[in-house]
Every structure is written in structure tokens, then in C-alpha cells.
Design an enzyme around this catalytic site. Structure first.
Site, PDB file in Angstrom:
ATOM      1  N   ASP A 386       0.649  -1.199  -0.035  1.00 13.99           N
ATOM      2  CA  ASP A 386       0.186  -0.050   0.001  1.00 13.99           C
ATOM      3  C   ASP A 386       0.911   1.339  -0.024  1.00 13.99           C
ATOM      4  O   ASP A 386       1.954   1.248   0.043  1.00 13.99           O
ATOM      5  CB  ASP A 386      -0.941   0.012   1.444  1.00 13.99           C
ATOM      6  CG  ASP A 386      -1.797   1.120   1.309  1.00 13.99           C
ATOM      7  OD1 ASP A 386      -2.470   1.514   0.204  1.00 13.99           O
ATOM      8  OD2 ASP A 386      -2.036   1.823   2.387  1.00 13.99           O
ATOM      9  N   ASP A 737      -2.160  -0.838   5.949  1.00 12.44           N
ATOM     10  CA  ASP A 737      -2.408  -0.341   7.314  1.00 12.44           C
ATOM     11  C   ASP A 737      -4.092   0.103   7.395  1.00 12.44           C
ATOM     12  O   ASP A 737      -4.185   0.368   8.483  1.00 12.44           O
ATOM     13  CB  ASP A 737      -1.637   1.125   7.629  1.00 12.44           C
ATOM     14  CG  ASP A 737      -1.950   2.128   6.730  1.00 12.44           C
ATOM     15  OD1 ASP A 737      -2.422   2.030   5.792  1.00 12.44           O
ATOM     16  OD2 ASP A 737      -1.320   3.136   7.106  1.00 12.44           O
ATOM     17  N   ASP A 741      -7.497  -2.595   3.431  1.00  8.15           N
ATOM     18  CA  ASP A 741      -6.276  -3.815   3.159  1.00  8.15           C
ATOM     19  C   ASP A 741      -6.445  -5.078   3.703  1.00  8.15           C
ATOM     20  O   ASP A 741      -5.789  -6.179   3.567  1.00  8.15           O
ATOM     21  CB  ASP A 741      -4.842  -3.039   3.735  1.00  8.15           C
ATOM     22  CG  ASP A 741      -4.527  -1.786   2.946  1.00  8.15           C
ATOM     23  OD1 ASP A 741      -4.726  -1.604   1.822  1.00  8.15           O
ATOM     24  OD2 ASP A 741      -3.968  -0.729   3.649  1.00  8.15           O
TER      25      ASP A 741
END
Length: 1035
Positions: A386, A737, A741
Site C-alpha cells: 500500500d 495499514d 487492506d
């Protein structure tokens, strides 16, 4: 990858999962919890918190919603209810003690000791002192390994406890009229808790306010995958089933809530269930299964050898040569063979390696939830990362403002607001001027889920702590810099909210003036979100109040030219790596239907007024480019997966080094619908929408790219990316985070969350990076090191123990030669000299080329393969065995006992040879065989330290980064063992060992140097010709 464990370990009050071993039998856990819940229903029947109205709830708890508990109330309730933590389960001391003694190979050592005691008495006739000594040594080793297991267990517990103290355990509560971040352990009944998307409930709460989209995942309680909505009113009479109660450990997957803590610690639902569930069972990790496979193969082999020896003795030797080997001697021959083949040092080396790695992880602030995490990371091929908070600092700052056709810096906006306030003060008696910047400040502060922490309000705006995501933090700080957010929010009241989520990519709040008549149903719809989503819904724009002809704010039609200007500004900022947020508003009415969320979404589809754009900078972490470079050199591909706009994502990817050359970046048109033999491709950028239309052939082509950036992805699309890579035999790591996700973190072979991330992401992940993303390099390196060092340990143990100790017994039984290595000295090698040296290999530092090798393939690169066995047995083992035999028989030849005098004699020697003299000479030769083997193993220890590097490239001393000083104490220990058993008169008399003539020390040293030189030559050839024959058969 959660596992079979207690609720109090799976859901500690710090609401983080922490375990050194976590199994994977999720369904069994749900069954156990279900049974416990059924028994707990009786205890929960008296709970009525869910049936009370809000007023009835507040009265007995002596609180008000806006004020919360006072410090005096908190102190009193902590004394009354205790800390918010669950009492740990009984330690099971007896079970632990049994495990210490019989875990690993303890039971085999005990059985071997008993058998040798039996061979001493009553079978011994007369009883042999050597057999008694052997039995005692085996018993001592049995107790020593139990003591080591106990120490190892304590050491591991200390390491994991120290890791546990590193984990954040904060939650947001209202106390003394202000929001504050407090430790979850300090929660007490009556605390008012703010729950946001991604949070995990730290205690049982009764909801008193819930957004329309508030949903909770209760899978850990019920096993149900469908989330349930949060409500203010009771939906069921059953305390466990009603939706207005949130139970400790459940996740808020969307929306937001305010709840009142009604139970803490052992009084929570999980606390009650914890008392009823049984102790957890943990499964074996892949590495443990590999070791078990190796041990089983070795055990089967030695069992066959022992059975063969017994059959030969029973079928032939006992009849033809009854005086050659009697029953006690047969037992004493077989027991050392079995003990020699079983690598007692391997479990010790394994636990030592894992404890070392756990310490390294702790120092690098990495939390590994299971052993499998470390092992898997050593084999990972792809890392999908990410962007926000992982690759970037997650410290966002608004740097640009676009409003009413002009661009401003935050400083210029502050100056403009000061001018407006001054003009309004002067014109207090006339109509106040409403400015576009004032509207932007209002929208930034009101359409915002962030909250300033009351404890930091005395600090400057930039230094204050903000509870909320990074984007909300940046916008809230901007709003505060332009005017007081607290005063702003006092003047407005929230009517309805739709929280930001990764699918919609916007946030909506309905706000009405606090002074507005309750009968007035008009309200203001405020919206902030991604420009490409929100701008098409706008048809008007706030006019420019700076013109002399128009001193008041005006709403003007949004022209094509203005739209293009907004688009151009958005693209310009995105090319600079900035996140762009659009602010808009619309006058509407309070929703009145039974589905208010749908009604608000319909109202927000069109007719919005464009207020402004905000450009937000979130710089990449300083260490990211070097991390990406190191991972790439380790043949690990790292891709970016983000929900951000493509231009912003591409710029950040270039800054991070994920894209090395922007000129080579391709798009979906480069993926052919038909499979073709394509040359190696470099970089591609795809959107989430484009992913959904890719064919299997296109996915095959996509997986060949070295650099990939996925943009505008939803949680479902992130999950699809992980599964597609896995389907093509890739070991995939996923970092993230956020709430969005979590599905992909759980599906990946190894999910990696940031310590600053959401609770649900941390719960879904297998590993948590508590400080910096750079720690992933150490995690990968030491994941590979565990495998490497265990391979070295096995390679070191095999030649001397199982090979060189087996042949003296085989030649004794099959060829009638006296056993040239005594059974006692075999055990000494197994349990002392080799075992100590093997353990030191667990402390080896990473080889300098470890992160230059490609990841291992778990399906092909087994811990013990034919190449390792060939090197151990037919290279090192054959040399050590042959040279030890040669030294022993050369000594006997020099003492007048030629080899031919013993060959196929089975004790029936020619008349010129005295049997007693042959026995004495054999005992002396046995000590020489022992010394030769031990000394050569010391040099083999130096050779085994590295797989491809020279001893000069990876020196064992004088280089802090590469040295292993423990090797030398192990070598000194081995030499001392030789002197104890071969030079101590009392031991010599008891065990029939002898002093070794000095010249028989020099030859083994020369042989050892030759063995080391031979291995150095082999490694040189491998480095010189990495694709040659030696490289292909290298272990």
C-alpha cells in the site's frame, strides 16, 4: 492467519494478537467458543444493559454523554473493578515439566539409558564398567536437554513479553468533558468510548450513538462472515445477539459509534468465555514439518540398520560365532547407532535460531505472530505494498488550496482570513461579508472525522495530536489554522454522516446550525472526496468575492472552462505527488425515509456546489528507495497497490524506486488478449477497473512485469491481485495499514501491517512493523537466515555422527573386525563435542550474499535434499570415515596387529596373535579414531559456516558484522572433552580409553586443513562458474 488459541491470547486487552506459535484450526476455535457461550448464557442472562434506554443507562453509571467520567470516578472504579485485563489461564506446570523432559528426543535418550543399564545389569556377566558409564552419560544428557528446554522456554517467554510491551493499546474516550487517548487497560465501566472504522473494541460497550453505516465483524465470536449493523435500540432479548451491544474483540469495519463501557476484564463476554474454554493446541509450522520429515527418514533408516544388525546376529553370528557378540554387547552396539543417527542437537539449534530471530525482530521493532511468518518471509517472491502510511510517512500536510479560480498557500489563506475578519469587525453594523475561504474553512472543519486530543490543545496546531486518519488530520489542522474548529463545531450540529470508505472515496455529513429551529428541516450537505468522483456531481461554483462589483459570496454556474481549470490544477498537483481532495456542498433537507443513507446518497449524486481543492503532501519515507533496491537485488519484486489517483501514484512510485524509468511505463493496451512470447517487460500502470476485465492470458503477461503500480483499487480488487499472483506459484507478501487492506492482508501468504495502522489490519496481518517499513529488510534477511543456519546444522551433524559412527559397528558385525570406535566414545561425540559445535551454527550471521540470492522455492528447495545428503555422506562423511579408519588401523599395524589379522576373523584370531593384546590395541586405536574424527569436525565446522563464500570473505573473527566468536569456545570444549576422557587416569581405567601419542594429533590437523582447503576450492569453483556442474550439485 489467526489460530487455535484462548480468547484472552487472541484478544488481549491491548487488542492485538500476540503469540509465538499460532495454529490454523479456525473452525475448531469457533466450536470451542460456541460450546463455552452455551455454558455462559446462564451467567449472561442477568445482564440488562441492552434493554435500558440511554437515560436509564446513564443514571446508574453517574455520567453524562458530553462530560464522561471525572478523574475521581475513574480512580474509584479502578479500585472497584480492577484493570481492564483478563486473568491469564493456569500455567499447566506439570504438562510443561513433562514437555521439557520428553519433548524432542528426550524419550529416546531415556529408553537408551534404560537399555544400557539393563546391559550392565542383570545381563552383564560380569557387569562392564563402561556400560554403566555409558548409561549414566545418557541419563545426564537426558536431564541436561530438559534443563535446556526449560531455559529456552523461559527465554522465549521473556522475548515475547518484551515485544508485547512495544504494542500500542490506546483507545479514545471522553473524560472530564474532553476526548483523550488512553490505555485500554485503564478503561472502567462508565467510560464513553469513541469507535471509528477499523477500531477493535477494547471492552464490552452499549451503543448510544451509531452512524447509519456502522457495521461490526463478529466472526471471532460466531464464525459468521457477514457483519452485523450497530444500533442504539435493542434488536434481541439475548444479550449475545442484540446489535446495540459491542463485545470486546469485535471489529468496526465501517461507520462510527459512541458507546458506554459496561463490562471490563473478566466480566466481558470474552472474559467469561475464557474461563470455560480449554487450553489451545498449536499446529506445526512448515519448517517444523520439514525437520520432522528429516528425522522420520533418518529414524526409518536407522531402524532398518538396527533390525538388520539384530537379524544378522540372530541368524548367523550367534550360531557360528557365539563368543563374538553377546546380548549385552549387541544392545550396547545398537543403542549408540540409534543415538548417533538421531540429531539431538537439531531441536536445540532450531529453538535457538528462532529465539535469536525473535530477539533480532524485537530490536528492529517487528512483531511476528507465528514461526510460519519468519519462514514464509524467507521465501517471498512478490511484495504488494500500500502507499499511504506504508511507503509514505503518513504525515500529511496541506500545501495548496484552490478556491474561486485562484491558488493559495495555507499561509496566504491565513492572511486572507485575517483581512476578512478585520473587514467584518469594521462593518459589524452592516451585512457581514461571507468569503469563499471562510466557507472552505467551515467545510474542512465540519466534514471531518478527526478530533484534536484534549491533552495536546496547548501545543501549536502542527504539534497537536489528532485522532483520525492522516487525510483528516491534515485538513483539520488547515481548518484550525484558518479559524477555531471548536467554536465552529459549537455553532453546528451533526444530523447524519456517511463515513469515507475505499469504495465510495468520499465522506458526507449533513450539518445544521445549532440555533436552527427544530421544526426547520433544511440542512447543509457537506462532501469531501476524490475529485474524479465528486467533480462530475458539481454544477455550480462559489464565485470570486474579490471583485469590486461583488463584495459578497456568490454561487455561479460551473462552466466548461472552469471545469477544465479545476481538472488541470488537479493533474498538476498529482504530477507533483500530491493527494488532491475536492470540497463541495449543497442545501438539502433532513432525510425522512426509513433508509436515510440511500436518500442522502441520491441527494449527493448531482447539484453540488464546488467550494475548493486541497493539495496534500505525504512524502515517501526516507529509507524507502534503499529498501526497494535491496529487495530488488534479492530477486523480490515490490509493487504498489493504492486507491490513489494514477498521476499521484506514479510520481510516488518513481520517488520510491518502484518505477525506475517513467518512460518505460506501459498501460493496459500492452497486454495482448492472446498469449504471445513476449520479451522481458519492465513497468506497467493499471487501474482497479481495468483489472476486472483482464483475461487469464493477460494476467499471465502481467505477472511477468518487474514493476507494477495498481491505482484506484478497491478491497475486492486488492484481494484479486493477491490471488492472481498466488495462482501463478508466487509467494506473495501484502503490506497495508487500513481497513480496506484487511482482506488482502489475510489472503496473502504473509500479511504485513504497520503498527500505526488500523486495529483490523493489524489483526489480519501475520507481521506488524512497529516502527519503519525498512525493518522488512531485516525480516526477510533473518527469515532466510533461519533456513540457512538449520541447513548448516544438519550438514555438520551428519558426517561424523550418522556416517562415521555407523561404519565401525557395520564392520564389526559384517566383517568380524573389532569395533574400532567404542560405543561410549560414539555417545561422547553425539551428545557433547558435535552437539555443542552444532548449536553455535545457529548464531551465524547472514552471509554477505544472502540478500543477493533468489528466494527459495518451498516446493523444490527442501531443508534436506539429495545434494545436502550427498555432500554430507559421500564427500565429507566418506573422507572423515576413511581417514579415521586409516589412522586407527595404521596405529594397530605399527603395534603389530595388521588389518589382515582381523578381517573376517570374528574373534578367532591366528595363533600368533594374543586376543587380549588385540583388545588392548583396539581400545587404543578407538581413542585415535575418536581424536581424528573430533579434530576433523572442528575444521568441518569452519567449512560449513558458509555455503558459497570463502572463509576469508566471511571470517569467523576480527569482523564484527560476520564473526561468530562462539565457534572457538565450542572448539575448546571439544578439545577439553578429549582430554577428560582420554587423558584422565580414572576415566581411562573405567572406559578403557588411552593417551594418544602426540604424532596422532598432527595428522588429524593436517587432514582437517586439507578438508577445509578442499571445501574452499569447491566454493571458489562455484563462485567462478555459477552455472557449472559443482554449482548444480552444491548444497
Amino acid at each position: 492467519m489467526t489460530g487455535d488459541c484462548h480468547p484472552e491470547t487472541a484478544l488481549p486487552i491491548t487488542y492485538r494478537t500476540l503469540s509465538i506459535e499460532v495454529g490454523e484450526a479456525q473452525s475448531k476455535k469457533h466450536e470451542a467458543v460456541k460450546r463455552a457461550k452455551e455454558r455462559a448464557d446462564v451467567d449472561l442472562a442477568g445482564l440488562k444493559w441492552h434493554t435500558l434506554s440511554t437515560e436509564q443507562l446513564l443514571r446508574p453509571l453517574s455520567i453524562t454523554l458530553g462530560q464522561g467520567l471525572s478523574p475521581e470516578q475513574v480512580t474509584r472504579r479502578i479500585n472497584e473493578h480492577g484493570k481492564n485485563k483478563i486473568t491469564p489461564p493456569p500455567s499447566g506446570l506439570f504438562g510443561k515439566l513433562m514437555g521439557y523432559f520428553f519433548r524432542g528426543f528426550g524419550s529416546i535418550l531415556l529408553v537408551a539409558s534404560i537399555l544400557v543399564f539393563v546391559a550392565w545389569r542383570p545381563l552383564g556377566n560380569p557387569p562392564a564398567k563402561a556400560n554403566l558409564a555409558l548409561a549414566i552419560v545418557l541419563l545426564v544428557v537426558f536431564f541436561l536437554q530438559a534443563a535446556f528446554n526449560a531455559w529456552q522456554d523461559w527465554s522465549s517467554a521473556q522475548v515475547m513479553a518484551s515485544i508485547g510491551t512495544m504494542l500500542p493499546d490506546q483507545c479514545i474516550a471522553i473524560r472530564n468533558g474532553s476526548q483523550a487517548s488512553i490505555s485500554a487497560v485503564d478503561l472502567v465501566p462508565g467510560d464513553i468510548i469513541i469507535v471509528k472504522q477499523g477500531n477493535k473494541l477494547p471492552a464490552d460497550v452499549r451503543f448510544v450513538e451509531a452512524s447509519s453505516d456502522a457495521m461490526f465483524d463478529r466472526a471471532i465470536l460466531t464464525g459468521e462472515s457477514d457483519p452485523c449493523p450497530a444500533t442504539v435500540e435493542a434488536t434481541e432479548n439475548n444479550y449475545l445477539e442484540t446489535h446495540n451491544i459491542g463485545m470486546q474483540g469485535t471489529h468496526c469495519i465501517s461507520g462510527s459509534c459512541i458507546g458506554i463501557c459496561v463490562a471490563t476484564g473478566d466480566n466481558t463476554v470474552f472474559g467469561r468465555i475464557a474461563k470455560l474454554t480449554n487450553d489451545p493446541k498449536t499446529g506445526m509450522t512448515p519448517l517444523q514439518r520439514e525437520i520432522l520429515r528429516f528425522v522420520l527418514i533418518i529414524t526409518v533408516f536407522i531402524t532398518c540398520v538396527v533390525v538388520l544388525i539384530v537379524v544378522l546376529w540372530a541368524a548367523g553370528l550367534r550360531r557360528d560365532y557365539p563368543n563374538w557378540i553377546d546380548v549385552p554387547l549387541l544392545i550396547v552396539d545398537c543403542v549408540p547407532c540409534a543415538v548417533a543417527f538421531i540429531p539431538e542437537g537439531l531441536p536445540i539449534a532450531l529453538t535457538t535460531s528462532l529465539t535469536i530471530v525473535a530477539n533480532i525482530m524485537r530490536k528492529n521493532k517487528i512483531l511476528c505472530k507465528s514461526l510460519k511468518t519468519v519462514e514464509t518471509l524467507g521465501a517471498v517472491l512478490i511484495i504488494c505494498s500500500d502507499k499511504t502510511g506504508t511507503l509514505t510517512k503518513n504525515s500529511m500536510v496541506v500545501t495548496d488550496i484552490y478556491a474561486a479560480g485562484e491558488e493559495y498557500t495555507p499561509e496566504a489563506a491565513r492572511d486572507l482570513m485575517a483581512v476578512i475578519r478585520s473587514e467584518n469587525n469594521i462593518a459589524a453594523l452592516s451585512k457581514k461579508r461571507e468569503d469563499v475561504m471562510e466557507t472552505l474553512q467551515q467545510l474542512s472543519g465540519l466534514c471531518n472525522a478527526g478530533e484534536f486530543d484534549a491533552a495536546t490543545m496547548h501545543l501549536s496546531v502542527s504539534d497537536r495530536k489528532v485522532n483520525g486518519d492522516a487525510t483528516d488530520q491534515a485538513i483539520l489542522r488547515l481548518s484550525e489554522s484558518l479559524g477555531s474548529v471548536a467554536e465552529l463545531r459549537q455553532n453546528w450540529k451533526k444530523v447524519f454522516e456517511i463515513a469515507f470508505n475505499s469504495k465510495n472515496k468520499f465522506m458526507i455529513r449533513l450539518m445544521s446550525p445549532s440555533s436552527q429551529d427544530p421544526s426547520n428541516q433544511h440542512t447543509m450537505l457537506l462532501m469531501k472526496g476524490a475529485p474524479d468522483i465528486v467533480l462530475p456531481r458539481c454544477n455550480t461554483i462559489l464565485g470570486d468575492p474579490a471583485r469590486p462589483t461583488n463584495r459578497t459570496l456568490g454561487i455561479l454556474p460551473l462552466t466548461e472552462a472552469q471545469t477544465q481549470r479545476i481538472e488541470q490544477t488537479k493533474d498538476d498537483w498529482s504530477r507533483q505527488g500530491k493527494r488532491v481532495i475536492l470540497l463541495a456542498r449543497k442545501k438539502t433537507v433532513v432525510p425522512f425515509s426509513s433508509n436515510p443513507e440511500k436518500e442522502v446518497l441520491v441527494a449527493a449524486r448531482q447539484g453540488l456546489t464546488f467550494v475548493g481543492l486541497l493539495g496534500i503532501v505525504d512524502l515517501p519515507r526516507d529509507e524507502i528507495p534503499s529498501v526497494v533496491n535491496i529487495l530488488r537485488n534479492a530477486s523480490i519484486r515490490i509493487f504498489m497497490v493504492t486507491g490513489d489517483f494514477k498521476l499521484t501514484a506514479q510520481v510516488i512510485a518513481e520517488q520510491c524506486g518502484i518505477i525506475s524509468n517513467s518512460a518505460t511505463v506501459e498501460d493496459i493496451t500492452a497486454l495482448s488478449r492472446e498469449t504471445k512470447n513476449q520479451p522481458s517487460r519492465r513497468a506497467i500502470l493499471l487501474s482497479g477497473a481495468e483489472l476486472m476485465i483482464l483475461s487469464e492470458d493477460q494476467w499471465d503477461q502481467l505477472c511477468q512485469y518487474e514493476e507494477i503500480v495498481f491505482v484506484r483499487t478497491t478491497p475486492e480488487q486488492k484481494l484479486r491481485i493477491v490471488k492472481e499472483f498466488q495462482a501463478r506459484d508466487n509467494i506473495v507478501g501484502m503490506t497495508g495499514d487500513g481497513v480496506n487492506d484487511a482482506p488482502s492482508l489475510k489472503a496473502a501468504d504473509i500479511g504485513i501491517a504497520m503498527g500505526s495502522g488500523s486495529d483490523i489490519a493489524i489483526e489480519a496481518a501475520d507481521m506488524v512493523l512497529l516502527d519503519s517499513f525498512a525493518a522488512i529488510v531485516a525480516a526477510v534477511e533473518y527469515g532466510r537466515l533461519v533456513y540457512d543456519n538449520l541447513k548448516k546444522t544438519i550438514l555438520y551433524l551428519l558426517p561424523a555422527r550418522s556416517f562415521s559412527e555407523l561404519w565401525p559397528v557395520v564392520t564389526n558385525v559384517v566383517f568380524g573386525i573389532p569395533q574400532i570406535l567404542s560405543s561410549f566414545l560414539m555417545i561422547v561425540i553425539c551428545c557433547f563435542t558435535d552437539c555443542a559445535a552444532a548449536i553455535t551454527l545457529a548464531y551465524e550471521k547472514p552471509e554477505s550474499d544472502l540478500m543477493l540470492r533468489p528466494p527459495r522455492n518451498p516446493k523444490k528447495n527442501r531443508l534436506v535434499n539429495t545434494r545436502l545428503v550427498f555432500h554430507a555422506y559421500f564427500v565429507v562423511g566418506l573422507l572423515e570415515c576413511f581417514l579415521s579408519f586409516a589412522m586407527a588401523f595404521w596405529y594397530m599395524e605399527r603395534r603389530g596387529v595388521p588389518f589382515t589379522a582381523m578381517w573376517l576373523k570374528f574373534g578367532n584370531y591366528d595363533a600368533q596373535y594374543d586376543p587380549d593384546y588385540i583388545i588392548r590395541t583396539t581400545n587404543q586405536a578407538s581413542s585415535i579414531y575418536f581424536v581424528t574424527l573430533v579434530v576433523m569436525q572442528l575444521f568441518d565446522l569452519l567449512a560449513t559456516r558458509t555455503r558459497r563464500l570463502s572463509i576469508f570473505q566471511q571470517p569467523p573473527i576480527f569482523n564484527k558484522d560476520m564473526q561468530n566468536l562462539l565457534l572457538f569456545p565450542a572448539m575448546v570444549f571439544a578439545i577439553l572433552v578429549i582430554f577428560v576422557f582420554c587423558y584422565t587416569p580414572a576415566v581411562q581405567r573405567a572406559l578403557d580409553t588411552t593417551t594418544i601419542p602426540v604424532e596422532y594429533w598432527f595428522f588429524p590437523v593436517a587432514f582437517g586443513i586439507g578438508l577445509l582447503a578442499l571445501d574452499e576450492t569447491r566454493k571458489w569453483a562455484i563462485r567462478t562458474w555459477p552455472h557449472g556442474l559443482l554449482a548444480k550439485v552444491a548444497w
